[in-house]
Design a protein around this motif. Structure first.
Motif, short mmCIF file in Angstrom:
data_model
loop_
_atom_site.label_atom_id
_atom_site.label_comp_id
_atom_site.label_asym_id
_atom_site.label_seq_id
_atom_site.Cartn_x
_atom_site.Cartn_y
_atom_site.Cartn_z
N PRO A 169 0.95 -1.22 -0.08
CA PRO A 169 -0.12 -0.07 0.10
C PRO A 169 0.81 1.21 0.04
O PRO A 169 0.23 2.42 0.24
N ALA A 170 2.16 1.06 0.02
CA ALA A 170 3.22 2.31 -0.04
C ALA A 170 3.52 2.82 -1.41
O ALA A 170 3.39 2.20 -2.41
N ALA A 171 3.36 4.22 -1.40
CA ALA A 171 3.86 4.91 -2.60
C ALA A 171 5.23 5.52 -2.20
O ALA A 171 5.59 5.91 -1.30
N THR A 172 6.01 5.43 -3.22
CA THR A 172 7.41 6.18 -3.08
C THR A 172 7.46 7.61 -3.85
O THR A 172 7.11 7.54 -4.95
N VAL A 173 7.74 8.63 -2.92
CA VAL A 173 7.66 10.12 -3.54
C VAL A 173 9.26 10.48 -3.43
O VAL A 173 9.89 10.44 -2.33
N ILE A 174 9.54 10.86 -4.76
CA ILE A 174 10.99 11.41 -4.65
C ILE A 174 11.07 12.68 -5.30
O ILE A 174 10.52 12.84 -6.53
N ALA A 175 11.73 13.80 -4.62
CA ALA A 175 11.92 14.97 -5.09
C ALA A 175 13.42 15.27 -5.39
O ALA A 175 14.24 15.04 -4.55
N ARG A 176 13.72 15.69 -6.78
CA ARG A 176 15.26 16.08 -6.89
C ARG A 176 15.20 17.69 -7.56
O ARG A 176 14.59 17.79 -8.43
N VAL A 177 16.24 18.10 -6.84
CA VAL A 177 16.32 19.49 -7.39
C VAL A 177 18.11 19.72 -7.59
O VAL A 177 18.87 19.31 -6.80
N LEU A 178 18.27 20.13 -8.55
CA LEU A 178 19.88 20.57 -8.90
C LEU A 178 20.43 21.37 -7.93
O LEU A 178 19.77 22.35 -7.51
#
Length: 150
Positions: A68-77
């Motif tokens: 039931p888990a979602a993975t959220v990934i944010a990447r900023v230079l």
């Protein structure tokens, strides 16, 4: 004034830009354009621009029948960190994960990215485990959003 614009990659050029951000931030796990095309079919990808400048990207791995888990990934230079772009990407990713029915929110950070780890912890994530993928030497860190922050 430059406006932050976040969009799903709608063509090959934008997939390449998503790949560029990913590979810049995660140089130990380089993706090919074919890898990114495959991910774009399985995950929700977005690319972020400040004006015309490429500044970041994000990934939401949806929940599955097995988890039931979602993975959220944010990447900023690196040149664009500290201006709220990561927070905006993360907030959008979190909303998308919830739309997809996620009951649990997780993220993953490369241990060589201390800024990314600090960002995740500030958002309320706690470390679950560290591991090294086959053929790699830098540990990955899996984190889960504490229930009160979900």
């Amino acid at each position: 004034m430059n406006v932050l614009r976040i969009v799903a990659p709608g063509n090959e050029s934008m997939l390449e830009q998503w790949r560029h951000v990913h590979n810049t931030i995660i140089p130990t796990h380089l993706l090919s354009l074919d890898d990114v095309r495959d991910r774009s079919r399985r995950h929700h990808l977005e690319v972020a621009y400040l004006g015309e400048a490429l500044v970041g990207c994000s990934t939401v791995r949806p929940p599955t029948d097995e988890s039931p888990a979602a993975t959220v990934i944010a990447r900023v230079l690196a040149d664009y960190r500290g201006h709220g772009i990561g927070t905006t990407l993360y907030t959008r990713g979190l909303a998308r994960a919830r739309e997809l029915g996620a009951e649990i929110i997780e993220t993953v950070v490369l241990s060589s990215n201390p800024e990314g780890l600090r960002f995740a912890r500030r958002q309320g994530f706690v470390e679950l485990e560290r591991y090294v993928l086959p053929g790699e030497t830098t540990p990955w860190i899996d984190l889960r959003l504490e229930p009160q922050n979900q």
